[in-house]
Design a protein around this motif. Sequence first.
Motif, PDB file in Angstrom:
ATOM      1  N   SER A  63      20.864  11.823  -5.781  1.00 41.81           N
ATOM      2  CA  SER A  63      20.050  10.608  -5.873  1.00 41.81           C
ATOM      3  C   SER A  63      20.896   9.329  -6.025  1.00 41.81           C
ATOM      4  O   SER A  63      20.350   8.257  -6.226  1.00 41.81           O
ATOM      5  CB  SER A  63      19.029  10.726  -7.013  1.00 41.81           C
ATOM      6  N   GLY A  64      22.210   9.458  -5.911  1.00 43.92           N
ATOM      7  CA  GLY A  64      23.064   8.284  -5.853  1.00 43.92           C
ATOM      8  C   GLY A  64      23.634   7.786  -7.163  1.00 43.92           C
ATOM      9  O   GLY A  64      24.184   6.690  -7.216  1.00 43.92           O
ATOM     10  N   TRP A  65      23.528   8.588  -8.223  1.00 44.06           N
ATOM     11  CA  TRP A  65      24.054   8.153  -9.516  1.00 44.06           C
ATOM     12  C   TRP A  65      25.568   8.193  -9.578  1.00 44.06           C
ATOM     13  O   TRP A  65      26.184   7.410 -10.286  1.00 44.06           O
ATOM     14  CB  TRP A  65      23.478   9.016 -10.639  1.00 44.06           C
ATOM     15  N   LEU A  66      26.175   9.142  -8.903  1.00 47.18           N
ATOM     16  CA  LEU A  66      27.623   9.338  -8.997  1.00 47.18           C
ATOM     17  C   LEU A  66      28.293   8.593  -7.850  1.00 47.18           C
ATOM     18  O   LEU A  66      28.162   8.970  -6.692  1.00 47.18           O
ATOM     19  CB  LEU A  66      27.963  10.833  -8.965  1.00 47.18           C
ATOM     20  N   GLN A  67      28.983   7.523  -8.194  1.00 46.83           N
ATOM     21  CA  GLN A  67      29.571   6.627  -7.203  1.00 46.83           C
ATOM     22  C   GLN A  67      31.092   6.710  -7.216  1.00 46.83           C
ATOM     23  O   GLN A  67      31.690   6.850  -8.291  1.00 46.83           O
ATOM     24  CB  GLN A  67      29.145   5.182  -7.505  1.00 46.83           C
ATOM     25  N   PRO A  68      31.708   6.602  -6.043  1.00 44.80           N
ATOM     26  CA  PRO A  68      33.173   6.532  -6.024  1.00 44.80           C
ATOM     27  C   PRO A  68      33.629   5.299  -6.803  1.00 44.80           C
ATOM     28  O   PRO A  68      33.090   4.209  -6.611  1.00 44.80           O
ATOM     29  CB  PRO A  68      33.512   6.373  -4.534  1.00 44.80           C
ATOM     30  N   SER A  69      34.556   5.496  -7.698  1.00 41.97           N
ATOM     31  CA  SER A  69      35.049   4.382  -8.507  1.00 41.97           C
ATOM     32  C   SER A  69      36.330   4.800  -9.192  1.00 41.97           C
ATOM     33  O   SER A  69      36.689   5.972  -9.231  1.00 41.97           O
ATOM     34  CB  SER A  69      34.017   3.986  -9.559  1.00 41.97           C
ATOM     35  N   ASN A  70      36.992   3.832  -9.778  1.00 46.38           N
ATOM     36  CA  ASN A  70      38.157   4.109 -10.606  1.00 46.38           C
ATOM     37  C   ASN A  70      37.642   4.357 -12.025  1.00 46.38           C
ATOM     38  O   ASN A  70      37.798   3.522 -12.914  1.00 46.38           O
ATOM     39  CB  ASN A  70      39.147   2.956 -10.552  1.00 46.38           C
ATOM     40  N   TRP A  71      37.010   5.485 -12.208  1.00 44.41           N
ATOM     41  CA  TRP A  71      36.337   5.797 -13.464  1.00 44.41           C
ATOM     42  C   TRP A  71      37.316   5.890 -14.635  1.00 44.41           C
ATOM     43  O   TRP A  71      36.954   5.568 -15.765  1.00 44.41           O
ATOM     44  CB  TRP A  71      35.517   7.079 -13.345  1.00 44.41           C
ATOM     45  N   MET A  72      38.536   6.319 -14.374  1.00 42.37           N
ATOM     46  CA  MET A  72      39.503   6.435 -15.478  1.00 42.37           C
ATOM     47  C   MET A  72      39.842   5.049 -16.033  1.00 42.37           C
ATOM     48  O   MET A  72      39.888   4.864 -17.248  1.00 42.37           O
ATOM     49  CB  MET A  72      40.760   7.171 -15.023  1.00 42.37           C
ATOM     50  N   ALA A  73      40.069   4.089 -15.149  1.00 44.76           N
ATOM     51  CA  ALA A  73      40.364   2.726 -15.605  1.00 44.76           C
ATOM     52  C   ALA A  73      39.140   2.132 -16.287  1.00 44.76           C
ATOM     53  O   ALA A  73      39.258   1.498 -17.348  1.00 44.76           O
ATOM     54  CB  ALA A  73      40.802   1.857 -14.423  1.00 44.76           C
ATOM     55  N   TRP A  74      37.960   2.346 -15.713  1.00 43.95           N
ATOM     56  CA  TRP A  74      36.735   1.805 -16.311  1.00 43.95           C
ATOM     57  C   TRP A  74      36.515   2.389 -17.702  1.00 43.95           C
ATOM     58  O   TRP A  74      36.039   1.697 -18.608  1.00 43.95           O
ATOM     59  CB  TRP A  74      35.524   2.072 -15.416  1.00 43.95           C
ATOM     60  N   SER A  75      36.862   3.646 -17.904  1.00 46.53           N
ATOM     61  CA  SER A  75      36.664   4.315 -19.200  1.00 46.53           C
ATOM     62  C   SER A  75      37.350   3.603 -20.350  1.00 46.53           C
ATOM     63  O   SER A  75      36.948   3.755 -21.505  1.00 46.53           O
ATOM     64  CB  SER A  75      37.179   5.752 -19.140  1.00 46.53           C
TER      65      SER A  75
END
Length: 140
Positions: A63-75
């Motif tokens: 449903s589109g919740w999981l998006q490509p991103s720099n999740w480690m930096a955002w964390s």
Amino acid sequence: MGASISGEALQAIAAFIPIFEAPDFQFAHNDSPLRQTGEKAFEMVGYHYDPQVYEFWEAAEQSGWLQPSNWMAWSETDEALALEDRPGAVEQASPEQLSRLLTKFSRAERFGDGAWLALWESGLLMRILRRAKDLEGEHQ
């Protein structure tokens, strides 16, 4: 981050609230990702999550919740830390912020067993789902 979260996407994850709140629901069926194979030998087996947990993550992805991103930096950002730790932050979060949180924990589980369990045990997953339910109501 990506496309905005639709009302259907909000409903897709909010639908798991009654499943996860059921009195007999058990998120994980073992308390350690290790299994002893000998007196001093262990094997990494991972957590055994309930099948509904896998269905939840599949629904989140579809449903589109999981998006490509720099999740480690955002964390490591103030935003991420506040959403995880500050009381009431998730209850005011935007759909995009919820998406970032879900993406973080989805990806983190791939690197080390237990990220999903930490999300569950902290109560953060249910707070995310309840916020999605609230936002769904605003979309109607």
